[in-house]
Design a protein around this motif. Structure first.
Motif, mmCIF file in Angstrom:
data_model
loop_
_atom_site.group_PDB
_atom_site.id
_atom_site.type_symbol
_atom_site.label_atom_id
_atom_site.label_comp_id
_atom_site.label_asym_id
_atom_site.label_seq_id
_atom_site.Cartn_x
_atom_site.Cartn_y
_atom_site.Cartn_z
ATOM 1 N N UNK A 285 0.818 -1.211 0.000
ATOM 2 C CA UNK A 285 0.000 0.000 0.000
ATOM 3 C C UNK A 285 0.844 1.249 0.000
ATOM 4 N N UNK A 286 2.083 1.123 0.458
ATOM 5 C CA UNK A 286 2.921 2.317 0.518
ATOM 6 C C UNK A 286 3.549 2.638 -0.816
ATOM 7 N N UNK A 287 3.436 1.784 -1.775
ATOM 8 C CA UNK A 287 4.054 1.984 -3.085
ATOM 9 C C UNK A 287 5.571 2.096 -3.005
ATOM 10 N N UNK A 288 6.118 1.539 -1.970
ATOM 11 C CA UNK A 288 7.571 1.640 -1.813
ATOM 12 C C UNK A 288 8.180 0.306 -2.191
ATOM 13 N N UNK A 289 8.998 0.287 -3.272
ATOM 14 C CA UNK A 289 9.609 -0.998 -3.633
ATOM 15 C C UNK A 289 10.600 -1.405 -2.537
ATOM 16 N N UNK A 290 10.411 -2.636 -2.076
ATOM 17 C CA UNK A 290 11.267 -3.064 -0.975
ATOM 18 C C UNK A 290 12.575 -3.580 -1.545
ATOM 19 N N UNK A 291 13.570 -2.713 -1.566
ATOM 20 C CA UNK A 291 14.872 -3.123 -2.039
ATOM 21 C C UNK A 291 15.756 -3.397 -0.841
ATOM 22 N N UNK A 292 16.390 -4.513 -0.879
ATOM 23 C CA UNK A 292 17.252 -4.801 0.280
ATOM 24 C C UNK A 292 18.445 -3.860 0.299
ATOM 25 N N UNK A 293 18.757 -3.380 1.492
ATOM 26 C CA UNK A 293 19.917 -2.506 1.611
ATOM 27 C C UNK A 293 21.175 -3.347 1.509
ATOM 28 N N UNK A 294 22.279 -2.634 1.317
ATOM 29 C CA UNK A 294 23.562 -3.314 1.228
ATOM 30 C C UNK A 294 23.836 -4.097 2.504
ATOM 31 N N UNK A 295 23.500 -3.450 3.616
ATOM 32 C CA UNK A 295 23.716 -4.114 4.904
ATOM 33 C C UNK A 295 22.963 -5.434 4.955
ATOM 34 N N UNK A 296 21.719 -5.390 4.493
ATOM 35 C CA UNK A 296 20.920 -6.616 4.546
ATOM 36 C C UNK A 296 21.510 -7.699 3.660
#
Lengths: 117, 176
Positions: free
Chosen positions: A20-31
């Motif tokens: 719903x947030x329209x935010x693509x969940x991209x994993x961070x480098x840390x993750x």
């Protein structure tokens, strides 16, 4: 009977069917690096190594003594794990011997280099 | 992964410290969790009774070092932790297997010395009576005694020549 749970954990996040947030969940480098660390088994090896070093140098005994003092002061039945963690973390982080710190940093650096290429 | 090469320095050290702190925090949580478990299960029993225990151990130590108690010197005997007393010299009596006399256990070793001929006086005493038998049977041994009358030659030459002379003299069958 609202009793304090001795281990407080945040509730499990609910499964979201659509974003719903329209935010693509991209994993961070840390993750990404963290996942690689865990999957290769390197994180477990590092933790075992550090645990062993900290036992050898008496750090663990110091921490256990701190915990015992805290528990004695506040009463055995009222103490939670979070209380203890909060109580010993500052001293714990500060009293790591430099050799152990250096060894761990070196090993993590080596791992990062091996992952990057 | 080319993105790692671009801003290598800052993100690398940031990454490094984050991972480091992550590992350390996990270990701290482990220790806290272990202490918590032991405390809640009551496995670390002397939390509250520490002072109590200190006092009890001090009392016990005082009692142990108290001279009026049956400690080291109660009359003649020592009392052990089961309350038994043992005389300083073992006094069970049995039969010596060499000479057949009734010997006290605590005096057995000195008796054996005399009885079996290890001591100086005993050796001289026995060789006076059985000279040739001793010479024949003790030929390589360092304890072979110089027999006074029949073999004055063998006194210094304890080795082969003295014995060889003996052989010629005593047993004609053994000529080489």
């Amino acid at each position: 009977m609202s009793r304090r749970h001795s281990v407080n954990r945040p509730p499990t996040p609910d499964v979201r069917d659509d974003d719903e947030d329209d935010r693509p969940k991209e994993p961070t480098l840390l993750e990404i690096v963290n996942i690689k660390l865990i999957e290769s088994g390197e994180k477990e090896r590092l933790m075992e190594l550090v645990r062993e070093r900290l036992v050898e140098c008496g750090w663990k005994d110091e921490m256990r003594a701190l915990c015992r003092a805290f528990i004695k002061k506040n009463g055995r039945e009222n103490v939670t794990v979070d209380d203890l963690v909060r109580a010993i973390t500052p001293k714990g982080r500060a009293s790591i011997p430099d050799s152990v710190k250096a060894e761990l940093l070196q090993k993590i650096r080596t791992f990062l280099v091996s992952v990057a290429h | 992964m080319s993105m790692l090469k671009e801003d290598d320095l800052s993100s690398d050290s940031e990454l490094l410290s984050k991972l480091f702190v992550d590992i350390l925090d996990s270990i701290i949580v482990d220790v806290a969790s272990e202490s918590h478990r032991i405390a809640r299960l009551g496995l670390d029993c002397n939390l509250d009774n520490e002072e109590e225990e200190l006092r009890l151990s001090a009392e016990a130590r005082a009692r142990a070092s108290d001279p009026s108690n049956s400690g080291e010197a109660n009359g003649k005997y020592v009392v052990d932790i089961f309350g038994q007393t043992h005389p300083p010299i073992a006094n069970e009596i049995f039969e010596c297997m060499n000479c057949g006399r009734a010997i006290m256990a605590g005096r057995f070793a000195p008796h054996l010395e005399k009885c079996m001929g290890k001591g100086r006086k005993a050796r001289l005493k026995s060789t006076r009576s059985t000279t040739s038998a001793r010479n024949r049977y003790s030929r390589g041994s360092p304890l072979s005694t110089p027999s006074p009358c029949s073999n004055s030659r063998g006194r210094l030459l304890n080795g082969s020549s003295g014995i060889a002379g003996d052989e010629y003299r005593n047993s004609t069958l053994e000529e080489p």
